[in-house]
Design an enzyme around this catalytic site. Sequence first.
Site, PDB file in Angstrom:
ATOM      1  N   ALA A  39       0.801  -1.230   0.000  1.00  0.00           N
ATOM      2  CA  ALA A  39       0.000   0.000   0.000  1.00  0.00           C
ATOM      3  C   ALA A  39       0.833   1.279   0.000  1.00  0.00           C
ATOM      4  CB  ALA A  39      -0.934   0.004   1.211  1.00  0.00           C
ATOM      5  N   SER A  40       2.166   1.146  -0.026  1.00  0.00           N
ATOM      6  CA  SER A  40       2.982   2.362   0.106  1.00  0.00           C
ATOM      7  C   SER A  40       3.089   3.159  -1.189  1.00  0.00           C
ATOM      8  CB  SER A  40       4.388   2.010   0.612  1.00  0.00           C
ATOM      9  OG  SER A  40       5.004   1.086  -0.258  1.00  0.00           O
TER      10      SER A  40
ATOM     11  N   GLY B 273       2.149   3.333  -5.800  1.00  0.00           N
ATOM     12  CA  GLY B 273       1.471   2.819  -6.990  1.00  0.00           C
ATOM     13  C   GLY B 273       0.008   2.458  -6.798  1.00  0.00           C
ATOM     14  N   ILE B 274      -0.373   1.306  -7.351  1.00  0.00           N
ATOM     15  CA  ILE B 274      -1.768   0.852  -7.324  1.00  0.00           C
ATOM     16  C   ILE B 274      -2.252   0.703  -5.882  1.00  0.00           C
ATOM     17  CG2 ILE B 274      -3.328  -1.048  -7.913  1.00  0.00           C
ATOM     18  CD1 ILE B 274      -1.451  -1.563 -10.381  1.00  0.00           C
TER      19      ILE B 274
ATOM     20  N   SER C  78       8.153  -0.789   4.193  1.00  0.00           N
ATOM     21  CA  SER C  78       8.423   0.522   4.799  1.00  0.00           C
ATOM     22  C   SER C  78       7.112   1.281   4.879  1.00  0.00           C
ATOM     23  CB  SER C  78       9.441   1.303   3.966  1.00  0.00           C
ATOM     24  OG  SER C  78       8.978   1.437   2.648  1.00  0.00           O
TER      25      SER C  78
ATOM     26  N   ASP D 262       6.722  -7.628   6.027  1.00  0.00           N
ATOM     27  CA  ASP D 262       7.468  -8.178   4.905  1.00  0.00           C
ATOM     28  C   ASP D 262       6.706  -9.397   4.408  1.00  0.00           C
ATOM     29  OD1 ASP D 262       9.140  -9.442   3.138  1.00  0.00           O
ATOM     30  OD2 ASP D 262      10.894  -9.462   4.453  1.00  0.00           O
ATOM     31  N   LEU D 263       6.102  -9.262   3.230  1.00  0.00           N
ATOM     32  CA  LEU D 263       5.209 -10.316   2.719  1.00  0.00           C
ATOM     33  C   LEU D 263       5.946 -11.579   2.289  1.00  0.00           C
ATOM     34  CD1 LEU D 263       2.891  -7.912   0.785  1.00  0.00           C
ATOM     35  CD2 LEU D 263       2.137  -9.368   2.663  1.00  0.00           C
TER      36      LEU D 263
ATOM     37  N   TYR E 232       8.360 -13.504 -14.179  1.00  0.00           N
ATOM     38  CA  TYR E 232       7.256 -12.711 -13.611  1.00  0.00           C
ATOM     39  C   TYR E 232       5.928 -13.165 -14.203  1.00  0.00           C
ATOM     40  CZ  TYR E 232       4.116  -8.676 -13.121  1.00  0.00           C
ATOM     41  OH  TYR E 232       3.041  -7.875 -12.870  1.00  0.00           O
TER      42      TYR E 232
ATOM     43  N   LYS F 156       2.372 -14.647 -12.568  1.00  0.00           N
ATOM     44  CA  LYS F 156       1.050 -14.062 -12.781  1.00  0.00           C
ATOM     45  C   LYS F 156       0.079 -15.076 -13.415  1.00  0.00           C
ATOM     46  CE  LYS F 156       1.413  -9.999 -10.929  1.00  0.00           C
ATOM     47  NZ  LYS F 156       0.572  -9.680  -9.745  1.00  0.00           N
TER      48      LYS F 156
END
Length: 261
Positions: A19-20, A22-23, A44, A70-71, A166, A170
């Site tokens: 959430a920090s 961009g989208i 962060s 930290d995911l 990547y 996805k």
Amino acid sequence: GRAGAMERWTGRVALVTGASVGIGAAVARALVQHGMKVVGCARSVDKIEKLAAECQSAGYPGTLIPYKCDLSNEEEILSMFSAIKTLHQGVDVCINNAGLARPEPLLSGKTEGWRTMIDVNVMAVSICTREAYQSMKERNIDDGHIININSMNGHSVVPQSVVHFYSATKYAVTALTEGLRQELREAKTHIRATCISPGLVETGFAFKLHDNDPERAAATYESIRCLKAEDMANAVIYVLSAPPHVQVGCDIQMRPTEQIS
């Protein structure tokens, strides 16, 4: 209209990962504007704290709660869910937004880059989904919603070696979202699952991908008129504002009008 359709979410809890910037930041802000309690997490939290202050001074009806997580670490995800349970009862909406690309081709890429993508783009999405569902189930929440921010790269493999791995992660998100929809139906619940797959969105994403080549990153966004993070936030609001018997998707695919592939 749309605003009225969002009323049932007022005061309810949404988790937004990544959430920090961009989208994720745009989605968090939009949900706060619609009166939700939003737990925004990232490694962060200073930017989320700044966004929370902006939302407050703008007088938005909801609140943004920054949470450091930290995911790529399951322990941290589980302790975040347990903190949410203690402080806010649980999660009603889970937006799995956090995701990243590392420029590691299949023939020459570094294992650590691949593993980071798997941990964040696949494992964290799966862990957050499971924990959000369990949170809904134990409180008999039958109208919850899990939204995965996917990518057009989850539907076609483009001839760019730096995004091949990547893309594989996805593709996993595409399969996970459909599998989730089936399991939710088998569980005789009305909890919904939706996937939103954008093409090029103008965020910091390319700058993280091409972190040693900022010019190439900038060029990614300058070639055409891209989607904006706000376009994605609008899509999330659209998905959430559909009445409980309507499942939007399972996939919304969005591209810049000028995007070729």
